[in-house]
Design a protein around this motif. Structure first.
Motif, PDB file in Angstrom:
ATOM      1  N   THR A  17      -3.828  -3.942   5.505  1.00 28.48           N
ATOM      2  CA  THR A  17      -3.418  -5.207   4.878  1.00 28.48           C
ATOM      3  C   THR A  17      -4.618  -6.094   4.629  1.00 28.48           C
ATOM      4  N   ASN A  18      -5.504  -6.197   5.621  1.00 21.33           N
ATOM      5  CA  ASN A  18      -6.719  -6.986   5.432  1.00 21.33           C
ATOM      6  C   ASN A  18      -7.605  -6.393   4.345  1.00 21.33           C
ATOM      7  N   ALA A  19      -7.621  -5.078   4.249  1.00 21.79           N
ATOM      8  CA  ALA A  19      -8.419  -4.429   3.212  1.00 21.79           C
ATOM      9  C   ALA A  19      -7.907  -4.794   1.821  1.00 21.79           C
ATOM     10  N   VAL A  20      -6.580  -4.866   1.667  1.00 22.91           N
ATOM     11  CA  VAL A  20      -6.003  -5.239   0.378  1.00 22.91           C
ATOM     12  C   VAL A  20      -6.335  -6.694   0.060  1.00 22.91           C
ATOM     13  N   LEU A  21      -6.190  -7.579   1.054  1.00 23.79           N
ATOM     14  CA  LEU A  21      -6.481  -8.990   0.822  1.00 23.79           C
ATOM     15  C   LEU A  21      -7.953  -9.203   0.505  1.00 23.79           C
ATOM     16  N   ARG A  22      -8.812  -8.420   1.135  1.00 31.00           N
ATOM     17  CA  ARG A  22     -10.227  -8.508   0.810  1.00 31.00           C
ATOM     18  C   ARG A  22     -10.477  -8.052  -0.632  1.00 31.00           C
ATOM     19  N   GLU A  23      -9.797  -6.990  -1.032  1.00 29.52           N
ATOM     20  CA  GLU A  23      -9.962  -6.511  -2.404  1.00 29.52           C
ATOM     21  C   GLU A  23      -9.478  -7.555  -3.400  1.00 29.52           C
ATOM     22  N   ARG A  24      -8.375  -8.226  -3.086  1.00 28.12           N
ATOM     23  CA  ARG A  24      -7.898  -9.314  -3.941  1.00 28.12           C
ATOM     24  C   ARG A  24      -8.949 -10.428  -4.029  1.00 28.12           C
ATOM     25  N   LYS A  25      -9.583 -10.718  -2.907  1.00 28.92           N
ATOM     26  CA  LYS A  25     -10.590 -11.788  -2.872  1.00 28.92           C
ATOM     27  C   LYS A  25     -11.694 -11.539  -3.893  1.00 28.92           C
ATOM     28  N   GLU A  47      -3.881   5.213  -3.421  1.00 23.79           N
ATOM     29  CA  GLU A  47      -4.307   5.475  -4.793  1.00 23.79           C
ATOM     30  C   GLU A  47      -4.350   4.178  -5.592  1.00 23.79           C
ATOM     31  N   ALA A  48      -3.399   3.263  -5.325  1.00 23.14           N
ATOM     32  CA  ALA A  48      -3.352   1.994  -6.056  1.00 23.14           C
ATOM     33  C   ALA A  48      -4.597   1.150  -5.772  1.00 23.14           C
ATOM     34  N   ILE A  49      -4.913   0.957  -4.500  1.00 31.38           N
ATOM     35  CA  ILE A  49      -6.096   0.137  -4.192  1.00 31.38           C
ATOM     36  C   ILE A  49      -7.380   0.847  -4.607  1.00 31.38           C
ATOM     37  N   ASN A  50      -7.402   2.155  -4.513  1.00 33.10           N
ATOM     38  CA  ASN A  50      -8.618   2.882  -4.861  1.00 33.10           C
ATOM     39  C   ASN A  50      -8.902   2.866  -6.359  1.00 33.10           C
ATOM     40  N   TYR A  83      -1.664  -3.178  -9.302  1.00 37.65           N
ATOM     41  CA  TYR A  83      -2.048  -2.111  -8.368  1.00 37.65           C
ATOM     42  C   TYR A  83      -2.215  -2.653  -6.952  1.00 37.65           C
ATOM     43  N   LEU A  84      -2.798  -3.833  -6.826  1.00 37.11           N
ATOM     44  CA  LEU A  84      -3.004  -4.399  -5.496  1.00 37.11           C
ATOM     45  C   LEU A  84      -1.690  -4.852  -4.866  1.00 37.11           C
ATOM     46  N   ILE A  85      -0.746  -5.273  -5.674  1.00 35.58           N
ATOM     47  CA  ILE A  85       0.573  -5.615  -5.147  1.00 35.58           C
ATOM     48  C   ILE A  85       1.272  -4.362  -4.614  1.00 35.58           C
ATOM     49  N   VAL A  86       1.179  -3.267  -5.357  1.00 37.61           N
ATOM     50  CA  VAL A  86       1.755  -2.017  -4.871  1.00 37.61           C
ATOM     51  C   VAL A  86       1.103  -1.619  -3.547  1.00 37.61           C
ATOM     52  N   ALA A  87      -0.212  -1.700  -3.480  1.00 36.95           N
ATOM     53  CA  ALA A  87      -0.926  -1.311  -2.257  1.00 36.95           C
ATOM     54  C   ALA A  87      -0.484  -2.153  -1.068  1.00 36.95           C
ATOM     55  N   GLU A  88      -0.389  -3.463  -1.279  1.00 32.26           N
ATOM     56  CA  GLU A  88       0.032  -4.340  -0.190  1.00 32.26           C
ATOM     57  C   GLU A  88       1.465  -4.071   0.218  1.00 32.26           C
ATOM     58  N   ALA A  89       2.300  -3.764  -0.760  1.00 32.43           N
ATOM     59  CA  ALA A  89       3.726  -3.593  -0.492  1.00 32.43           C
ATOM     60  C   ALA A  89       4.036  -2.295   0.242  1.00 32.43           C
ATOM     61  N   VAL A  90       3.372  -1.200  -0.111  1.00 29.86           N
ATOM     62  CA  VAL A  90       3.728   0.105   0.469  1.00 29.86           C
ATOM     63  C   VAL A  90       2.779   0.554   1.567  1.00 29.86           C
ATOM     64  N   GLY A  91       1.655  -0.174   1.743  1.00 28.24           N
ATOM     65  CA  GLY A  91       0.748   0.158   2.828  1.00 28.24           C
ATOM     66  C   GLY A  91      -0.078   1.404   2.556  1.00 28.24           C
ATOM     67  N   PRO A  92      -0.718   1.965   3.598  1.00 29.67           N
ATOM     68  CA  PRO A  92      -1.642   3.098   3.421  1.00 29.67           C
ATOM     69  C   PRO A  92      -0.939   4.437   3.239  1.00 29.67           C
ATOM     70  N   THR A  93       0.047   4.440   2.359  1.00 27.22           N
ATOM     71  CA  THR A  93       0.682   5.688   1.939  1.00 27.22           C
ATOM     72  C   THR A  93      -0.159   6.317   0.844  1.00 27.22           C
ATOM     73  N   THR A  94       0.220   7.488   0.385  1.00 31.35           N
ATOM     74  CA  THR A  94      -0.498   8.112  -0.721  1.00 31.35           C
ATOM     75  C   THR A  94      -0.507   7.194  -1.935  1.00 31.35           C
TER      76      THR A  94
END
Length: 516
Positions: A432-440, A401-404, A386-397
């Motif tokens: 992007t930073n939000a996704v990396l923080r979530e990965r952390k 949803e993936a990061i959330n 899910y986090l890879i999808v979020a990082e790859a497609v950015g803040p799209t719908t």
């Protein structure tokens, strides 16, 4: 025997080195006096050869020592342990003062090359075995392709250019080849994983549980692509896992890290290191995980050896958890927490002046053996897809949803139901930073953070706004016994490990990384 001689393939001439079994599917013990000339004749030979490649994953060159360094080297944890030279191999990394003889750099290189050369033997020999079920034959080749890709992925990220072997060396001198450009190594990794996807089954049952599946290979390929910056390809592969693997996330984050949830019950895990307890003591090159003891709170008498207190969470890391994030309690022992025996975590301990220790791999006194936990270590989980999808497609719908989904679960919520309190939105700054923080915080102590920081460019040169600076200056004297502004500031040279000195001495074709 040097590590170089291991990598040259001489070890492959005697399958007496196929030991180090892990779960049931790794329990086939090789017969004595088997040689390369009379082996690779039957289906059992093929399975046993694949088992040899898997066995390196449980040892010091991978998840029983070397991989631990990549959170210490980043901004997750400090070495901990006792004073003086305890854990010096990690302290050298932590202070960014790394000799070419560093134990971690040496063992990661050696263990990875042992495993991938064993995989090379399987890829070369198994297709020629006539007396074999073609389905099992195809699977064995796929497993070897997956393992070779996994090892090269670790190597190329850690060292940069590395020697690329597509087949086992034919002589001790044939190992002395120069380093292959990283771009070419990545091409081979992509090819191996693409081939493995076509060769591996969707799942296993019985004694074969724990072997690499199609979904493990697909998930690893997604991770390779996002590392390379190939976002379209990464999203595609991660979606395939999410939509087709049948995996779901645990409702409770902590359930990912329970002994009883390995293999059969691994609803979220795509691939995990198979550890077994009750078979060894004081040996990190066998079948038990040492992390329960090494990471256990030092001197607290909560583990068979009373805990060594390594990989102590940094205060900056701990304070970064959002209020209500359940991952904190699953990942960190903090002052005031209650141990299984009813005692309380102290405000400080030897090697941990702020009282923190790693909880994620804690199993307590499950047996009397030391360095012998049976807790599996996830290498790939659905949450990461899910986090890879979020990082790859950015803040799209889709990306939101993936990061959330990951965020909702972290707050103990149903991850399929939107949360106004915790969901990120299109207005979230620097997604992007939000996704990396979530990965952390999602993957803490799963040994990804240094690699994430490296590919995100937050190791170097953007040091001035990174947590390294406060950690290595304000806390330096307390955590490491060194003066502020003297050690611990990474430079561009620290984007890679040094090539081990044993390799440089043995192989005239190798050139050392800059700065070492």
């Amino acid at each position: 025997m040097t590590i170089s001689k291991f990598t040259c393939g001489a070890f492959l001439l005697s399958l007496g080195l196929l030991g180090g079994c892990t779960a049931k599917f790794l329990d086939e013990a090789p017969a004595d006096q088997i040689t390369d000339a009379n082996f690779y004749q039957t289906q059992q030979d093929a399975i046993q050869a694949v088992t040899a490649a898997y066995s390196e994953l449980t040892k010091e060159g991978q998840y029983n020592a070397a991989m631990w360094a990549f959170d210490i080297w980043a901004d997750i944890s400090s070495t901990g342990g006792d004073d003086g030279n305890d854990g010096i191999e990690y302290k050298q990394l932590e202070a960014f003062s790394i000799p070419t003889t560093n134990f971690i750099a040496t063992r990661l290189w050696g263990g990875s090359f042992i495993a991938l050369q064993r995989a090379n033997i399987v890829i070369q020999k198994v297709p020629g075995i006539a007396n074999m079920d073609p389905v099992i034959q195809k699977r064995c080749i796929g497993e070897a392709q997956f393992l070779r890709a996994k090892m090269y992925f670790d190597l190329v990220r850690a060292y940069g250019d590395v020697p690329l072997f597509k087949a086992p060396p034919t002589s001790p001198t044939a190992v002395n080849i120069p380093r292959t450009p990283a771009a070419d190594v990545y091409k081979q990794i992509e090819q191996d994983l693409t081939d493995a996807i076509g060769n591996l089954p969707l799942s296993y049952s019985g004694d074969d549980l724990g072997r690499a599946t199609k979904w493990a290979a697909t998930g690893l390929l997604a991770k390779v692509y996002i590392t390379e910056g190939k976002k379209t390809e990464a999203a595609q592969r991660a979606r395939e896992v999410i939509n087709n693997s049948g995996k779901t996330m645990w409702a409770n984050y902590a359930d990912n890290f329970k002994v009883e949830n390995g293999n059969n019950n691994a609803k979220e895990s795509l691939f995990e290191i198979q550890y077994v307890s009750g078979r060894n003591q004081y040996d990190r090159n066998q079948v038990g995980s040492a992390m329960n003891e090494f990471f256990g709170p030092r001197g607290a008498n909560q583990t068979p050896g009373s805990g060594y207190g390594f990989n102590t969470p940094d205060p900056d890391f701990v304070s970064g958890y959002e209020a209500g994030d359940t991952r904190r309690a699953a990942t960190v022992w903090a002052p005031g927490d209650t141990y299984p025996d009813g005692s309380k975590v102290a405000s400080k301990a030897t090697g941990s002046p702020f009282g923190y220790s790693c909880r994620k791999w804690f199993v307590g006194k499950v047996n009397t053996n030391i360095w012998d936990s049976g807790l599996h270590v996830p290498v790939l989980r659905l949450a990461e897809m899910y986090l890879i999808v979020a990082e790859a497609v950015g803040p799209t719908t889709e990306g939101l949803e993936a990061i959330n989904k990951v965020r909702r679960r972290s707050f103990g919520l149903d991850y399929t139901v939107p949360s106004a309190a915790h969901d990120l939105t299109a207005a979230t700054g620097n997604f992007t930073n939000a996704v990396l923080r979530e990965r952390k915080y999602e993957l803490a102590f799963e040994f990804d953070r240094w690699f994430d920081m490296k590919r995100a460019g937050t190791l170097y040169p953007t040091l001035t706004d990174h947590a390294f600076i406060p950690r290595m200056t304000q806390q330096a004297a307390t955590l490491k016994g060194i003066a502020p502004n003297v050690h611990g500031i990474p430079t561009q040279n620290n984007l890679v490990l040094p090539i081990p000195q044993t390799e440089i001495d043995t192989n005239p074709g190798l050139v050392q990384n800059p700065g070492y």
